[in-house]
Design an enzyme around this catalytic site. Structure first.
Site, PDB file in Angstrom:
ATOM      1  N   ASN A  26       1.173  -1.286   0.166  1.00 12.54           N
ATOM      2  CA  ASN A  26       0.274  -0.034   0.438  1.00 12.54           C
ATOM      3  C   ASN A  26       1.045   1.608   0.160  1.00 12.54           C
ATOM      4  OD1 ASN A  26      -2.848  -1.539   0.108  1.00 12.54           O
ATOM      5  ND2 ASN A  26      -2.445  -1.684   2.816  1.00 12.54           N
ATOM      6  N   TYR A  33       8.137 -11.387  11.164  1.00  9.00           N
ATOM      7  CA  TYR A  33       8.748 -10.492  11.116  1.00  9.00           C
ATOM      8  C   TYR A  33       9.897 -10.378   9.949  1.00  9.00           C
ATOM      9  CZ  TYR A  33      11.644  -6.469  12.461  1.00  9.00           C
ATOM     10  OH  TYR A  33      12.024  -4.962  12.067  1.00  9.00           O
TER      11      TYR A  33
END
Ligand code: UDP
Length: 318
Positions: A104, A150
Site C-alpha cells: 500500500n 517479522y
C-alpha cells in the site's frame, strides 16, 4: 526529489524511530504527515508535535488502503511491531504490515511520484553464519520459527520494494537497521535495552538469556536517524546497513547497564519457557563499509553517552 520543503509521510510515526524521524524532518523545515494505529506506537511520542503548523497525524492501519490528500515528496515506511515480544504477540499484523502495508505504501508513493524509503532490518540476515554481515549476505532465516513473521515480512518487503523500483521506476531506498536504542523505546517492549535498564533501576535481577554469550551491536538512535536522512537523499537503491559495529556479548551489556545505573542488581541467567529465544541470533554486527562509502556516515555516539541519555529517559518512567 527536490531538496527543501518536502512533504513526507512517515508510517509508524508514533513509534520509537518514527517519532524521532518526525522530529528530524520538522527540524529540517519539512512538512510531516505521520500515520500510526498505535498497536505498538504511543501517542505520547508525538504529543509535543500536536499543534505544530507543519505536522499532521492520521490514525490509520497501513495494511488497509491508504488515502492521503495532497502531494507527497517522500514516503518512509516505518510501521511494524519490531521487538521479538511484540511480533510474537501480534504475528498476523506483523506479517500484514510488512507485506500489505509495504504494498500500500509503495502504491501510494507511485501514485504521488514520491521517493520511498523502507525500514528493513538486520533480521533479514537471520541467525547469520558470517560475521560481520555485509549487505551482500543473503541470510540464514527460519521461515516457520517465531521470528519468521517479522523476518520473512521484511524480506518480502525488500523484494516488493525492488520490484516497484525495477518495474514501475519508483525511486526507492532500503535501510537495514541493526539494534537501536534510545529515548521513547517502550519500557515493556521486551527488548534487552529497556528490560535491563528497567531491572537495574528497580534493583531487580537482570535477566540474561542463553548464558549471555550471544552478541549484539547497539547503536544510539540519533546515529540511525542521521543515516536514514542521508540515505533518503542519496542515490543508493540497494540496501544499506546502518548500525554500530561495536559488538559485545549480552553479558557484557548487562554489566555495562549495572555500572551505568550504579545499581545493586544481580545478574541472573534465565531461560524463558516460551518460544521467545528460539532462533535467537548468536551473533550480530553490521559491516558498515558501504554506509561509510556511499553516505559518508558512521556512528558518533558511544555506548556510555547513549546509555546515559536512555537511562535518564527511563528513570522518570519505571
Ligand atoms: N535478552 C536477554 N534478556 C532480556 C531480553 C533479551 O538476555 O531480558 C537477549 C536476547 O535473548 C537476545 C538479545 O538480548 O539475544 C537481544 O534481544 P532483543 O530482544 O533486544 O532484540 P533482538 O536483537 O534479538 O531482535
Amino acid at each position: 526529489m527536490k531538496q527543501e520543503n518536502l512533504r513526507v509521510l512517515i508510517t509508524g510515526g508514533a513509534g520509537f524511530l518514527g517519532s524521532h524521524l518526525c522530529d528530524r524532518f520538522l527540524a529540517e523545515g519539512h512538512t510531516v504527515v505521520a500515520m500510526d494505529n498505535f498497536i505498538t506506537g504511543n501517542p505520547d511520542n508525538i504529543a509535543h508535535l500536536i499543534g505544530h503548523e507543519r505536522f499532521s497525524f492520521i490514525r490509520h492501519n497501513v495494511s488497509n488502503y491508504i488515502y492521503v490528500e495532497g502531494p507527497l515528496d517522500a514516503v518512509l515506511h516505518f510501521a511494524s511491531p519490531a521487538s521479538p515480544n511484540d511480533y510474537l504477540e501480534h504475528p498476523i499484523p506483523t506479517l500484514k504490515v510488512g507485506s500489505l502495508g509495504t504494498l500500500n505504501t509503495l502504491g501510494l508513493a507511485k501514485a504521488k511520484g514520491a521517493r520511498y524509503l523502507l525500514a528493513s532490518t538486520s533480521e533479514v540476515y537471520g541467525d547469520p553464519d558470517v560475521n560481520p554481515q555485509p549487505e551482500t549476505y543473503w541470510g540464514n532465516v527460519n521461515p516457520i520459527g517465531p521470528r519468521g513473521v517479522y523476518d520473512e515480512a521484511k524480506r518480502f518487503a525488500e523484494a516488493m520494494t525492488m520490484a516497484y523500483h525495477r518495474y514501475h521506476g519508483v525511486e526507492t531506498r532500503i535501510v537495514r537497521i541493526f539494534n537501536t536504542y534510545g529515548p521513547r523505546m517502550r519500557l515493556n517492549d521486551g527488548r534487552v535495552v529497556p528490560n535491563f535498564i528497567a531491572q537495574a533501576l528497580r534493583g531487580e535481577p537482570l535477566t540474561v538469556y542463553m548464558g549471555g554469550k550471544q552478541t549484539r551491536s547497539f547503536q544510539y538512535m540519533s546515529d540511525l536517524i542521521e543515516g536514514i536522512y542521508r540515505l533518503l537523499y542519496s542515490d543508493e537503491v540497494l540496501p544499506v546497513n546502518i548500525g554500530n559495529p561495536r559488538e559485545m556479548t549480552i553479558l557484557e551489556f548487562a554489566e555495562a547497564v549495572v555500572e551505568m545505573t550504579n545499581s545493586g542488581s544481580e545478574i541472573h541467567f534465565v531461560t524463558p519457557t516460551d518460544e521467545r529465544i528460539k532462533d535467537d541470533p548468536k551473533q550480530r554486527r553490521p559491516d558498515i563499509t558501504k554506509a561509510r562509502a556511499v553516505l559518508g556516515w558512521e556512528p558518533k555516539v558511544n555506548l556510555a553517552e547513549g546509555l546515559a541519555q536512555t537511562i535518564d529517559y527511563f528513570r522518570g518512567r519505571v
